[in-house]
Design a protein around this motif. Structure first.
Motif, PDB file in Angstrom:
ATOM      1  N   ARG A  34      -7.520  26.258  27.814  1.00  0.00           N
ATOM      2  CA  ARG A  34      -6.778  26.799  29.190  1.00  0.00           C
ATOM      3  C   ARG A  34      -6.905  28.301  29.256  1.00  0.00           C
ATOM      4  O   ARG A  34      -7.340  28.604  30.246  1.00  0.00           O
ATOM      5  CB  ARG A  34      -5.390  26.233  29.077  1.00  0.00           C
ATOM      6  CG  ARG A  34      -4.739  26.747  30.451  1.00  0.00           C
ATOM      7  CD  ARG A  34      -3.076  26.297  30.644  1.00  0.00           C
ATOM      8  NE  ARG A  34      -2.828  26.631  32.135  1.00  0.00           N
ATOM      9  CZ  ARG A  34      -2.179  26.140  32.509  1.00  0.00           C
ATOM     10  NH1 ARG A  34      -1.422  25.171  32.179  1.00  0.00           N
ATOM     11  NH2 ARG A  34      -1.939  26.580  33.973  1.00  0.00           N
ATOM     12  N   TYR A  83      -8.775  21.337  30.285  1.00  0.00           N
ATOM     13  CA  TYR A  83      -9.250  22.734  30.684  1.00  0.00           C
ATOM     14  C   TYR A  83     -10.593  23.004  29.832  1.00  0.00           C
ATOM     15  O   TYR A  83     -11.023  24.011  30.140  1.00  0.00           O
ATOM     16  CB  TYR A  83      -8.131  23.281  30.095  1.00  0.00           C
ATOM     17  CG  TYR A  83      -6.923  23.519  31.111  1.00  0.00           C
ATOM     18  CD1 TYR A  83      -7.076  24.222  32.183  1.00  0.00           C
ATOM     19  CD2 TYR A  83      -5.964  22.788  30.785  1.00  0.00           C
ATOM     20  CE1 TYR A  83      -6.082  24.294  33.435  1.00  0.00           C
ATOM     21  CE2 TYR A  83      -4.995  22.900  31.972  1.00  0.00           C
ATOM     22  CZ  TYR A  83      -4.945  23.758  33.087  1.00  0.00           C
ATOM     23  OH  TYR A  83      -4.031  23.652  34.095  1.00  0.00           O
ATOM     24  N   GLN A 130      -2.704  18.587  26.242  1.00  0.00           N
ATOM     25  CA  GLN A 130      -3.853  19.397  25.967  1.00  0.00           C
ATOM     26  C   GLN A 130      -3.142  20.508  24.625  1.00  0.00           C
ATOM     27  O   GLN A 130      -1.931  20.477  24.654  1.00  0.00           O
ATOM     28  CB  GLN A 130      -4.100  20.335  27.204  1.00  0.00           C
ATOM     29  CG  GLN A 130      -4.573  21.740  27.065  1.00  0.00           C
ATOM     30  CD  GLN A 130      -6.281  21.377  26.924  1.00  0.00           C
ATOM     31  OE1 GLN A 130      -6.755  20.256  27.097  1.00  0.00           O
ATOM     32  NE2 GLN A 130      -6.782  22.442  26.443  1.00  0.00           N
TER      33      GLN A 130
END
Length: 173
Positions: A34, A83, A130
Motif C-alpha cells: 500500500r 495494492y 492485505q
C-alpha cells in the motif's frame, strides 16, 4: 512486525528515500504494498528524467529476478494483494513503450481474474486482508519525509541548472 524490524525499515526508508525508485523497491521487499502504491502516486509530482525512467526500467527487470519470486506469486492472490497490483500498474503507466513496459505488461496480463477463482460451491472464503500496516510505523509521516527529501533534490537540481555551480550537499541531509 517486530520492533527491531520496524526500526530497521524506518531507518532504511529515511536513507533510501533520496532515490524514489529505490524507496519503492524497499517497500516491495518488505511487502509494504500500500505504501509503495502511495509513493508511486507521488511520482506524478516528481521531475521525470531519463535517469528516473532508467531506474524504473531496472526495477521492472529486478522484479523478474529470483529475489522477487514471492512478489510474483502473490500476484496470484488478487484479493489479498490489491495494492501490489495497483503499484505495478502504476509503474507500468510511468514507463514509455519499451522492453520493460512489455515485460511488466505481460506479467500483469498473467494476473488472474478474481471472479474465475471463486469456488464451485459458491461459498466464498473471507478474503485475507492485505498485509496490515505494521503498527508502530507512521506511514503518513514517512510519506511526508519522502516528499520533503524529493523537494530538496528538485531545488538542488534547479539551482545547479540555473547557476552551474555545485551547492553544498549538506542541504540534502
Amino acid at each position: 512486525m517486530l520492533t527491531e524490524s520496524r526500526n530497521l525499515f524506518c531507518c532504511l526508508y529515511r536513507s533510501w528515500c533520496h532515490n524514489p525508485v529505490t524507496t519503492v523497491s524497499l517497500c516491495f521487499l518488505t511487502q509494504n504494498y500500500r505504501h509503495a502504491y502511495d509513493l508511486i502516486q507521488k511520482f506524478g509530482d516528481l521531475e521525470v528524467t531519463v535517469d528516473f525512467l532508467t531506474e524504473v526500467d531496472k526495477l521492472v527487470q529486478l522484479i523478474e529476478c529470483p529475489i522477487f519470486t514471492y512478489l510474483r506469486l502473490q500476484l496470484l492472490d488478487v484479493k489479498s494483494h490489491p495494492y501490489l497490483i495497483k503499484a505495478l500498474y502504476g509503474l507500468l503507466m510511468l514507463l514509455p513503450q519499451s522492453s520493460a513496459f512489455q515485460l511488466l505488461s505481460h506479467r500483469l496480463q498473467c494476473v488472474p481474474n478474481p471472479e474465475l477463482l471463486q469456488t464451485e460451491d459458491g461459498v466464498k472464503a473471507a478474503p485475507r486482508s492485505q498485509k496490515a500496516d505494521s503498527p508502530g510505523i507512521d506511514y503518513a509521516e514517512l510519506l511526508q519525509h519522502f516528499e520533503r527529501v524529493q523537494k530538496q533534490h528538485l531545488d538542488v537540481r534547479h539551482q545547479r541548472s540555473g547557476r552551474g555551480d555545485h551547492p553544498d550537499r549538506r542541504a540534502l541531509l
